[in-house]
Design a protein around this motif. Structure first.
Motif, PDB file in Angstrom:
ATOM      1  N   LYS A  23       0.844  -1.192   0.000  1.00  0.00           N
ATOM      2  CA  LYS A  23       0.000   0.000   0.000  1.00  0.00           C
ATOM      3  C   LYS A  23       0.878   1.241   0.000  1.00  0.00           C
ATOM      4  CE  LYS A  23      -3.835   2.184   2.537  1.00  0.00           C
ATOM      5  NZ  LYS A  23      -4.689   2.124   3.747  1.00  0.00           N
ATOM      6  N   VAL A  24       0.516   2.234  -0.806  1.00  0.00           N
ATOM      7  CA  VAL A  24       1.217   3.513  -0.837  1.00  0.00           C
ATOM      8  C   VAL A  24       0.172   4.625  -0.871  1.00  0.00           C
ATOM      9  CG1 VAL A  24       2.791   5.029  -2.111  1.00  0.00           C
ATOM     10  CG2 VAL A  24       3.224   2.564  -2.041  1.00  0.00           C
ATOM     11  N   THR A  25       0.240   5.536   0.093  1.00  0.00           N
ATOM     12  CA  THR A  25      -0.661   6.693   0.126  1.00  0.00           C
ATOM     13  C   THR A  25       0.168   7.957   0.310  1.00  0.00           C
ATOM     14  OG1 THR A  25      -0.992   6.477   2.532  1.00  0.00           O
ATOM     15  CG2 THR A  25      -2.587   5.384   1.083  1.00  0.00           C
ATOM     16  N   THR A  26      -0.359   9.064  -0.200  1.00  0.00           N
ATOM     17  CA  THR A  26       0.317  10.358  -0.100  1.00  0.00           C
ATOM     18  C   THR A  26      -0.580  11.346   0.619  1.00  0.00           C
ATOM     19  OG1 THR A  26       1.460   9.939  -2.193  1.00  0.00           O
ATOM     20  CG2 THR A  26       1.448  12.200  -1.409  1.00  0.00           C
ATOM     21  N   SER A  27       0.009  12.101   1.545  1.00  0.00           N
ATOM     22  CA  SER A  27      -0.764  13.089   2.295  1.00  0.00           C
ATOM     23  C   SER A  27       0.124  14.272   2.649  1.00  0.00           C
ATOM     24  CB  SER A  27      -1.349  12.464   3.571  1.00  0.00           C
ATOM     25  OG  SER A  27      -0.302  12.022   4.420  1.00  0.00           O
ATOM     26  N   LYS A  28      -0.511  15.374   3.016  1.00  0.00           N
ATOM     27  CA  LYS A  28       0.226  16.533   3.493  1.00  0.00           C
ATOM     28  C   LYS A  28       0.683  16.273   4.926  1.00  0.00           C
ATOM     29  CE  LYS A  28       0.056  19.489   0.056  1.00  0.00           C
ATOM     30  NZ  LYS A  28       1.276  20.051  -0.545  1.00  0.00           N
ATOM     31  N   SER A  29       1.933  16.642   5.208  1.00  0.00           N
ATOM     32  CA  SER A  29       2.439  16.447   6.562  1.00  0.00           C
ATOM     33  C   SER A  29       1.782  17.426   7.516  1.00  0.00           C
ATOM     34  CB  SER A  29       3.963  16.637   6.606  1.00  0.00           C
ATOM     35  OG  SER A  29       4.310  17.942   6.206  1.00  0.00           O
TER      36      SER A  29
END
Length: 320
Positions: A163-169
């Motif tokens: 699984k790979v997800t991207t989000s704002k820190s």
């Protein structure tokens, strides 16, 4: 998953690619697995300890590469280990962005299918582009014919993404700038002469005074928590100070001994901002010590409070 590499070991940057070519299929954008086949593995071992880098590959919308150290060491252990590590390529590292990845690091058993697997989860970001070193197996075990890892001088490593997800820190950071001492930020002293201590309100306030382009005042609680005198330096409310900035202030508050140089002092370096306009001491001095005439703080109901104030730096807050 411990880091077994020594702290003094230099790291090779992404700009210098490995000459060992990976094997991968064509449609990388749809892949979840990358295999790295290394022929001439014994020749790599002969080169000694150090990292070999795969080619940069794209999986699940991001660029990655594998790093292999076939002669790694654990602290306090003389045995050599094969370490594998996943790193997010610089082209996929973005400010204030976190790439949360779950994946398996693999050494393939080419004879029996009994692969060596390490399940890893890591938040990749600017300050942490590497998954950390994983000592997958001992070099001694890898070289055993029965393991199936090393066949005809060939070894196959890989990574399987789950699984790979991207989000704002969600991070708030502060940068503090401390100034050199100069005539522009020298401390200034303000004296508050109190004629009748017993007539003070609880709290009571000094007249305003100016330091560094800001207005300040002293607040005193003649009786705080029943048996202590409290003393604070306060920044007058102003719209000149942005929400994300603060001033580092070096302050000394004193109650003067009118008969000697043995003054009661409190000193600190504090940041004044819109959210923190007041710094000081709730238990600055006990009322018993303050009213004791032998200490010289209170003489015939008179006392003297002094504030020494200097703005010695500033800070800025950033959220991301």
């Amino acid at each position: 998953m411990g880091n077994s590499s020594s702290s003094g070991r230099s790291k090779l940057g992404q700009g210098q690619g490995s000459k060992v070519a990976p094997s991968c299929s064509a449609e990388q954008s749809q892949q979840t697995t990358f295999k790295w086949s290394i022929d001439g593995f014994y020749s790599l071992l002969d080169k000694g300890e150090g990292w070999a880098y795969s080619r940069v590959f794209e999986i699940m919308g991001h660029n990655w590469y594998l790093k292999l150290n076939p002669r790694d060491k654990k602290s306090g252990d003389d045995e050599e280990y094969v370490s594998l590590q996943l790193e997010l390529a610089s082209s996929s590292v973005k400010h204030n962005t976190v790439v949360d990845a779950s994946f398996k690091l693999l050494i393939y058993d080419q004879s029996h299918g009994n692969h060596s697997k390490h399940l890893v989860s890591h938040n990749f970001q600017t300050a942490s582009k590497s998954s950390g070193v994983s000592c997958m197996t001992s070099l001694r075990k890898l070289k055993k014919q029965s393991s199936g890892f090393l066949v005809n001088n060939n070894c196959v490593f890989g990574v399987e993404f789950i699984k790979v997800t991207t989000s704002k820190s969600n991070t708030t950071s502060e940068t503090l700038f401390v100034q050199k001492t100069s005539i522009f930020n020298e401390a200034k002293t303000y004296t508050w002469d109190i004629e009748d201590f017993f007539a003070l309100k609880n709290p009571d306030y000094s007249p305003e005074f100016e330091v560094g382009g800001y207005k300040w005042y002293i607040s005193m609680y003649p009786s705080r928590e029943g048996n202590h005198l409290s003393l604070y330096l306060n920044l007058k409310k102003t719209n000149d100070l942005p929400n994300d900035t603060a001033n580092l202030v070096e302050l000394t508050l004193s109650i003067k001994n009118k008969e000697a140089d043995n003054h009661r002092k409190g000193t600190g370096r504090c940041q004044f901002s819109r959210k923190a306009r007041s710094w000081g001491w709730s238990n600055f001095i006990s009322l018993e010590d303050f009213k004791d005439s032998s200490n010289g703080y209170l003489v015939k109901s008179k006392c003297c409070v002094e504030a020494e104030v200097a703005i010695v730096g500033s800070s800025r807050m950033e959220s991301g």
